[in-house]
Design a protein around this motif. Structure first.
Motif, PDB file in Angstrom:
ATOM      1  N   UNK A 177      47.140  97.462 -76.986  1.00  0.00           N
ATOM      2  CA  UNK A 177      47.923  97.198 -75.778  1.00  0.00           C
ATOM      3  C   UNK A 177      48.266  95.721 -75.606  1.00  0.00           C
ATOM      4  N   UNK A 178      47.404  94.823 -76.094  1.00  0.00           N
ATOM      5  CA  UNK A 178      47.606  93.381 -75.898  1.00  0.00           C
ATOM      6  C   UNK A 178      47.621  92.690 -77.255  1.00  0.00           C
ATOM      7  N   UNK A 179      48.623  92.995 -78.051  1.00  0.00           N
ATOM      8  CA  UNK A 179      48.725  92.478 -79.411  1.00  0.00           C
ATOM      9  C   UNK A 179      49.069  90.987 -79.393  1.00  0.00           C
ATOM     10  N   UNK A 180      48.074  90.159 -79.696  1.00  0.00           N
ATOM     11  CA  UNK A 180      48.262  88.715 -79.698  1.00  0.00           C
ATOM     12  C   UNK A 180      47.290  87.979 -78.802  1.00  0.00           C
ATOM     13  N   UNK A 181      46.657  88.696 -77.867  1.00  0.00           N
ATOM     14  CA  UNK A 181      45.692  88.072 -76.966  1.00  0.00           C
ATOM     15  C   UNK A 181      44.348  87.959 -77.680  1.00  0.00           C
ATOM     16  N   UNK A 182      43.720  86.798 -77.547  1.00  0.00           N
ATOM     17  CA  UNK A 182      42.405  86.556 -78.126  1.00  0.00           C
ATOM     18  C   UNK A 182      41.472  85.945 -77.098  1.00  0.00           C
ATOM     19  N   UNK A 183      40.414  85.321 -77.584  1.00  0.00           N
ATOM     20  CA  UNK A 183      39.338  84.871 -76.708  1.00  0.00           C
ATOM     21  C   UNK A 183      39.756  83.766 -75.749  1.00  0.00           C
ATOM     22  N   UNK A 184      40.458  82.753 -76.240  1.00  0.00           N
ATOM     23  CA  UNK A 184      40.794  81.654 -75.335  1.00  0.00           C
ATOM     24  C   UNK A 184      41.922  82.045 -74.383  1.00  0.00           C
ATOM     25  N   UNK A 185      42.851  82.901 -74.837  1.00  0.00           N
ATOM     26  CA  UNK A 185      43.964  83.308 -73.971  1.00  0.00           C
ATOM     27  C   UNK A 185      43.478  84.171 -72.807  1.00  0.00           C
ATOM     28  N   UNK A 186      42.537  85.084 -73.060  1.00  0.00           N
ATOM     29  CA  UNK A 186      42.067  85.929 -71.964  1.00  0.00           C
ATOM     30  C   UNK A 186      41.355  85.094 -70.903  1.00  0.00           C
ATOM     31  N   UNK A 246      51.664  86.888 -67.118  1.00  0.00           N
ATOM     32  CA  UNK A 246      50.955  85.729 -67.668  1.00  0.00           C
ATOM     33  C   UNK A 246      50.517  85.973 -69.111  1.00  0.00           C
ATOM     34  N   UNK A 247      50.302  87.240 -69.485  1.00  0.00           N
ATOM     35  CA  UNK A 247      50.014  87.531 -70.893  1.00  0.00           C
ATOM     36  C   UNK A 247      51.207  87.176 -71.771  1.00  0.00           C
ATOM     37  N   UNK A 248      52.368  87.077 -71.178  1.00  0.00           N
ATOM     38  CA  UNK A 248      53.590  86.709 -71.900  1.00  0.00           C
ATOM     39  C   UNK A 248      53.868  85.202 -71.823  1.00  0.00           C
ATOM     40  N   UNK A 249      53.707  84.613 -70.648  1.00  0.00           N
ATOM     41  CA  UNK A 249      54.105  83.208 -70.452  1.00  0.00           C
ATOM     42  C   UNK A 249      53.057  82.214 -70.949  1.00  0.00           C
ATOM     43  N   UNK A 250      51.762  82.518 -70.791  1.00  0.00           N
ATOM     44  CA  UNK A 250      50.722  81.559 -71.194  1.00  0.00           C
ATOM     45  C   UNK A 250      50.722  81.336 -72.706  1.00  0.00           C
ATOM     46  N   UNK A 251      50.822  82.368 -73.556  1.00  0.00           N
ATOM     47  CA  UNK A 251      50.914  82.109 -74.999  1.00  0.00           C
ATOM     48  C   UNK A 251      52.143  81.283 -75.379  1.00  0.00           C
ATOM     49  N   UNK A 252      53.255  81.477 -74.660  1.00  0.00           N
ATOM     50  CA  UNK A 252      54.458  80.702 -74.970  1.00  0.00           C
ATOM     51  C   UNK A 252      54.268  79.218 -74.659  1.00  0.00           C
ATOM     52  N   UNK A 253      53.399  78.900 -73.704  1.00  0.00           N
ATOM     53  CA  UNK A 253      53.090  77.491 -73.438  1.00  0.00           C
ATOM     54  C   UNK A 253      52.438  76.849 -74.663  1.00  0.00           C
ATOM     55  N   UNK A 254      51.559  77.588 -75.331  1.00  0.00           N
ATOM     56  CA  UNK A 254      50.912  77.061 -76.536  1.00  0.00           C
ATOM     57  C   UNK A 254      51.934  76.888 -77.653  1.00  0.00           C
ATOM     58  N   UNK A 255      52.846  77.838 -77.788  1.00  0.00           N
ATOM     59  CA  UNK A 255      53.884  77.742 -78.817  1.00  0.00           C
ATOM     60  C   UNK A 255      54.748  76.515 -78.579  1.00  0.00           C
ATOM     61  N   UNK A 256      55.086  76.255 -77.341  1.00  0.00           N
ATOM     62  CA  UNK A 256      55.929  75.088 -77.033  1.00  0.00           C
ATOM     63  C   UNK A 256      55.226  73.772 -77.323  1.00  0.00           C
ATOM     64  N   UNK A 275      45.310  70.931 -72.396  1.00  0.00           N
ATOM     65  CA  UNK A 275      45.996  72.061 -71.758  1.00  0.00           C
ATOM     66  C   UNK A 275      45.003  73.097 -71.225  1.00  0.00           C
ATOM     67  N   UNK A 276      43.852  73.248 -71.869  1.00  0.00           N
ATOM     68  CA  UNK A 276      42.866  74.244 -71.460  1.00  0.00           C
ATOM     69  C   UNK A 276      42.318  73.941 -70.072  1.00  0.00           C
ATOM     70  N   UNK A 277      42.208  74.978 -69.257  1.00  0.00           N
ATOM     71  CA  UNK A 277      41.639  74.839 -67.917  1.00  0.00           C
ATOM     72  C   UNK A 277      40.273  75.505 -67.781  1.00  0.00           C
ATOM     73  N   UNK A 278      39.966  76.464 -68.661  1.00  0.00           N
ATOM     74  CA  UNK A 278      38.726  77.232 -68.521  1.00  0.00           C
ATOM     75  C   UNK A 278      37.937  77.307 -69.816  1.00  0.00           C
ATOM     76  N   UNK A 279      38.582  77.616 -70.919  1.00  0.00           N
ATOM     77  CA  UNK A 279      37.905  77.890 -72.179  1.00  0.00           C
ATOM     78  C   UNK A 279      37.204  76.639 -72.702  1.00  0.00           C
ATOM     79  N   UNK A 280      35.869  76.694 -72.826  1.00  0.00           N
ATOM     80  CA  UNK A 280      35.046  75.576 -73.286  1.00  0.00           C
ATOM     81  C   UNK A 280      35.222  74.320 -72.434  1.00  0.00           C
ATOM     82  N   UNK A 281      35.535  74.487 -71.172  1.00  0.00           N
ATOM     83  CA  UNK A 281      35.709  73.353 -70.263  1.00  0.00           C
ATOM     84  C   UNK A 281      34.407  73.128 -69.518  1.00  0.00           C
ATOM     85  N   UNK A 282      34.021  71.861 -69.366  1.00  0.00           N
ATOM     86  CA  UNK A 282      32.795  71.527 -68.653  1.00  0.00           C
ATOM     87  C   UNK A 282      32.823  72.073 -67.230  1.00  0.00           C
TER      88      UNK A 282
END
Length: 406
Positions: A177-186, A246-256, A275-282
């Motif tokens: 259902x979410x082809x392309x979403x991984x750990x940091x994107x979720x 957001x599953x569509x727009x957030x990955x495109x931010x990384x591509x840009x 750019x990261x706000x949550x993943x591995x953030x203090x």
């Protein structure tokens, strides 16, 4: 782990570096790779790439010539071949000279020029794979980035599926259902919408429509001052919008971010980390989901969180202090270490018993020692102790031994 944006950037890299380059000869595989051979040999061919979710397809297209009959007789390919790649944990493409081949290049395409250049699929951990004459995997859903309408419709029309009984953070990793979403994107998507990761997925997605009527509108953002343990105050942009958008727009931010010059050789992730706000953030929390994958979040994890609530950091510390290797060799070593103090205690008790026997012998007169004890007569409290102690494996004096035997 490379996710949808990284695989798309990889396809852009191949198209940029291989534009106008003619390749030749067989496709070569490294000796250590267990992936299948690519049975393609051609005197002259070109390479183009495309991506879909977490897959990249290389198309090997033979160049047209007048000697097509001779080419087919010589075993040269006359039809295009698609090779589909899945990057695993560490896969990527590199285009270098033949003298600068990366150490872990497991599939190589050689150019028809002097000096020769090579397009390599590099995979340090060897979790990636490829398939000759491959197609997009049928059990993967539409791409979250470039098939947005199909992706959205596929999710909304299948909400009755049992897969959506699970927590939303785990469903986001379901590539059906979410082809392309991984750990940091979720982590980033749920954090921006302030959705606890361990809430039922269906409750989050139930009210969404199969068509995004606000697709062209930018998500609204509100600034929240989030005070961390440090003295700094971090401004978090909380977005209002539905999860599928957001599953569509957030990955495109990384591509840009990487669109201006993706080069895996540089390995400069400073812009991505900023750019990261949550993943591995203090200041953020982490918890392993029911599949063992680390989920980063803020606040309450939700009602479906694992009961043990163990963070991955705590598990790592436990591994350093505890030895869980239960091989026979380890068992023997552990058994020996435990038996040593027991032997010392036995020796110490034996020495104490000897001293007590010697004291008792001095107190008893020679006449009493020679006179045998009468049958049925109650002995004193000191005598049985001497008899019991003498019964051990240690050798005693001759007089005491005879007394105990009688």
């Amino acid at each position: 782990m490379p996710e949808g944006p990284e695989l798309h950037l990889g396809s852009l890299y191949v198209n940029k570096m291989c534009a106008g380059v003619v390749f030749t000869g067989p496709v070569r595989k490294s000796e250590v790779s267990k992936s299948p051979d690519v049975p393609f040999t051609c005197e002259a061919y070109r390479i183009t790439a495309s991506s879909r979710g977490k897959e990249v397809k290389l198309r090997l297209t033979p160049m047209k010539s007048d000697d097509s009959k001779q080419r087919s007789k010589a075993g040269q390919a006359d039809q295009a071949m698609d090779v589909v790649f899945r990057f695993g944990m560490s896969g990527y493409f590199r285009f270098t000279s033949e003298d600068e081949l990366p150490k872990h290049s497991h599939l190589r395409f050689y150019s028809k020029e002097t000096p020769c250049r090579v397009l390599s699929f590099v995979d340090t951990r060897r979790f990636g794979s490829w398939q000759a004459n491959g197609t997009w995997q049928p059990d993967r859903g539409p791409c979250i980035m470039f098939e947005y309408e199909s992706f959205r419709k596929n999710v909304v029309t299948h909400l009755s599926d049992r897969a959506f009984d699970r927590p939303i953070c785990e469903v986001l990793l379901n590539q059906k259902y979410f082809n392309g979403i991984g750990n940091y994107l979720r982590a980033e998507i749920l954090f921006r919408l302030n959705i606890p990761p361990f809430v039922p997925a269906r409750s989050v997605l139930e009210g969404l429509e199969s068509e995004d009527l606000c697709e062209n509108e930018k998500p609204l953002k509100t600034e929240i001052k989030d005070e961390k343990a440090s003295d700094r105050v971090k401004t978090v942009k909380e977005e209002t919008g539905d999860l599928l958008r957001l599953c569509h727009t957030v990955p495109l931010e990384v591509v840009n971010q990487g669109g201006k010059g993706y080069d895996p050789k540089k390995e400069d992730y400073s812009e991505f980390k900023a750019w990261l706000q949550c993943y591995y953030v203090d200041g953020m929390k982490s918890l392993r989901d029911h599949n063992g994958r680390t989920m980063w979040f803020n606040g309450d994890p939700g009602p479906m969180a694992p009961k043990d609530l163990k963070s991955p950091k705590a598990k790592k510390r436990a591994k350093k202090t505890e030895d869980h290797d239960y091989t026979d060799k380890k068992k023997g070593a552990k058994g020996g270490s435990k038996s040593t103090p027991k032997k010392k205690v036995v020796k110490q008790e034996t020495k104490t018993a000897k001293k007590e026997i010697e004291k008792s012998e001095e107190m008893v007169s020679p006449q009493k020692k020679k006179r045998p004890a009468a049958r049925g007569r109650k002995t004193s409290s000191a005598e049985p102790a001497a008899v019991v102690l003498v019964a051990g494996p240690e050798k005693r004096s001759g007089r005491v031994t005879r007394q105990s035997s009688k």
